[in-house]
Design a protein around this motif. Structure first.
Motif, mmCIF file in Angstrom:
data_model
loop_
_atom_site.group_PDB
_atom_site.id
_atom_site.type_symbol
_atom_site.label_atom_id
_atom_site.label_comp_id
_atom_site.label_asym_id
_atom_site.label_seq_id
_atom_site.Cartn_x
_atom_site.Cartn_y
_atom_site.Cartn_z
ATOM 1 N N ALA A 153 28.425 16.733 -33.065
ATOM 2 C CA ALA A 153 27.479 16.135 -34.018
ATOM 3 C C ALA A 153 28.182 15.140 -34.938
ATOM 4 O O ALA A 153 27.661 14.050 -35.223
ATOM 5 C CB ALA A 153 26.810 17.240 -34.833
ATOM 6 N N THR A 154 29.382 15.505 -35.388
ATOM 7 C CA THR A 154 30.132 14.603 -36.283
ATOM 8 C C THR A 154 30.498 13.302 -35.572
ATOM 9 O O THR A 154 30.311 12.204 -36.110
ATOM 10 C CB THR A 154 31.411 15.316 -36.762
ATOM 11 O OG1 THR A 154 31.062 16.534 -37.433
ATOM 12 C CG2 THR A 154 32.190 14.427 -37.722
ATOM 13 N N PHE A 156 29.024 12.006 -32.985
ATOM 14 C CA PHE A 156 27.799 11.257 -32.673
ATOM 15 C C PHE A 156 27.334 10.434 -33.873
ATOM 16 O O PHE A 156 27.012 9.235 -33.737
ATOM 17 C CB PHE A 156 26.700 12.239 -32.239
ATOM 18 C CG PHE A 156 25.382 11.592 -31.983
ATOM 19 C CD1 PHE A 156 25.159 10.904 -30.799
ATOM 20 C CD2 PHE A 156 24.362 11.664 -32.929
ATOM 21 C CE1 PHE A 156 23.927 10.292 -30.565
ATOM 22 C CE2 PHE A 156 23.134 11.056 -32.698
ATOM 23 C CZ PHE A 156 22.922 10.370 -31.516
ATOM 24 N N TRP A 157 27.331 11.044 -35.056
ATOM 25 C CA TRP A 157 26.858 10.320 -36.234
ATOM 26 C C TRP A 157 27.841 9.250 -36.690
ATOM 27 O O TRP A 157 27.450 8.209 -37.227
ATOM 28 C CB TRP A 157 26.573 11.299 -37.374
ATOM 29 C CG TRP A 157 25.279 12.022 -37.168
ATOM 30 C CD1 TRP A 157 25.102 13.339 -36.895
ATOM 31 C CD2 TRP A 157 23.972 11.425 -37.168
ATOM 32 N NE1 TRP A 157 23.777 13.628 -36.721
ATOM 33 C CE2 TRP A 157 23.052 12.461 -36.889
ATOM 34 C CE3 TRP A 157 23.480 10.140 -37.365
ATOM 35 C CZ2 TRP A 157 21.682 12.238 -36.822
ATOM 36 C CZ3 TRP A 157 22.124 9.913 -37.299
ATOM 37 C CH2 TRP A 157 21.235 10.952 -37.028
ATOM 38 N N ILE A 158 29.133 9.484 -36.453
ATOM 39 C CA ILE A 158 30.120 8.439 -36.774
ATOM 40 C C ILE A 158 29.895 7.221 -35.879
ATOM 41 O O ILE A 158 29.908 6.062 -36.337
ATOM 42 C CB ILE A 158 31.557 8.988 -36.608
ATOM 43 C CG1 ILE A 158 31.867 9.999 -37.709
ATOM 44 C CG2 ILE A 158 32.572 7.855 -36.623
ATOM 45 C CD1 ILE A 158 33.207 10.677 -37.565
ATOM 46 N N CYS A 160 27.064 6.345 -34.343
ATOM 47 C CA CYS A 160 25.791 5.707 -34.705
ATOM 48 C C CYS A 160 25.932 4.891 -35.983
ATOM 49 O O CYS A 160 25.395 3.764 -36.097
ATOM 50 C CB CYS A 160 24.695 6.757 -34.873
ATOM 51 S SG CYS A 160 24.197 7.532 -33.313
ATOM 52 N N SER A 161 26.629 5.438 -36.965
ATOM 53 C CA SER A 161 26.820 4.721 -38.230
ATOM 54 C C SER A 161 27.611 3.435 -38.019
ATOM 55 O O SER A 161 27.325 2.390 -38.616
ATOM 56 C CB SER A 161 27.548 5.634 -39.235
ATOM 57 O OG SER A 161 26.796 6.803 -39.478
#
Length: 201
Positions: A153-154, A156-158, A160-161
Motif C-alpha cells: 500500500a505504501t 502504491f501510494w508513493i 501514484c503521488s
C-alpha cells in the motif's frame, strides 16, 4: 532356589513388601506378582536380575520410584507396573522406553517417556510445548501478511503521488503503458494467426 525360572503368585491376597532377597535369583526368567496387595518400594537391586524376560507388578500398592538399576535389564521384553502408587521419572533405557504407555498407567506420580506426563524439570528447561510452537508460527505468518500488505500500500501510494505531481513523468508513464499495450496486442494477434495456420494444416 537359584535354579528357579518362573515365579507366578498373581491374583492372591499377598500383603507386605517384596523380600529384597528375591533379587538374588539371577536365573529367574518370569516374575508375576500382579493383582495382590503388596506395598513398599520395588527392590533397588532388581537390576541384578538380568535374565528376567517378564516382570509384572501391576495392580498392587507399590510406592516410590522405579529403580534406576532397571535400565540394565536389557533382556526384559514384557513389563507391567500399572495401577500402583509409583512416582518420579521412568529411568532412561532403550528397553524401558520401548514399552507402551498402558504399562505405566494408574501411577499419578510417574512422568517421562513412555508415560504421557512431562516431568517438571523438563518443563523448566524452556522447551516450548508443541501447541506454543504452532501459535508462534501462526503469529509470525500473520505479521508477515500485515507487513507485506502495508509495504504494498505504501509503495502504491508513493508511485501514484509521484505520477500526480510530476507531469513529465506522468506523460512518460502513460506513453510507456500505451506502447506496452500495443505490443501485447500485436503479439496476441500474431500468436492466434499462427495457431490458426497450424490448425488448418
Amino acid at each position: 532356589m537359584g535354579l528357579v525360572k518362573t515365579i507366578d503368585l498373581s491374583s492372591n491376597n499377598l500383603t507386605g513388601e517384596i523380600p529384597f532377597e528375591i533379587t538374588n535369583l539371577h536365573e529367574l526368567l518370569v516374575l508375576d506378582l500382579s493383582n495382590n496387595a503388596l506395598v513398599g518400594e520395588i527392590p533397588q537391586d532388581i537390576g541384578q536380575m538380568k535374565e528376567l524376560l517378564t516382570l509384572n507388578l501391576s495392580k498392587n500398592m507399590f510406592s516410590g520410584e522405579i529403580p534406576s538399576t532397571m535400565s540394565k535389564m536389557d533382556r526384559l521384553n514384557d513389563l507391567d507396573v500399572s495401577y500402583n502408587n509409583l512416582s518420579g521419572r521412568v529411568p532412561s533405557s532403550t528397553q524401558l522406553q520401548s514399552f507402551p504407555p498402558e504399562r505405566f498407567v494408574g501411577n499419578a506420580g510417574l512422568c517421562g517417556l513412555p508415560t504421557m506426563k512431562k516431568c517438571l524439570e523438563d518443563a523448566d528447561e524452556g522447551v516450548p510445548p508443541v501447541g506454543d510452537s504452532e501459535d508462534d508460527a501462526d503469529e509470525l505468518q500473520r505479521w508477515f501478511y500485515i507487513g507485506g500488505a502495508t509495504g504494498f500500500a505504501t509503495a502504491f501510494w508513493i508511485a501514484c503521488s509521484t505520477l500526480l505531481l510530476n507531469r513529465r513523468l506522468r506523460h512518460a508513464f502513460f506513453h510507456f503503458h500505451s506502447c506496452l499495450k500495443d505490443w501485447v496486442y500485436v503479439k496476441v494477434l500474431v500468436f492466434i494467426a499462427r495457431m490458426q495456420r497450424v490448425a488448418r494444416a
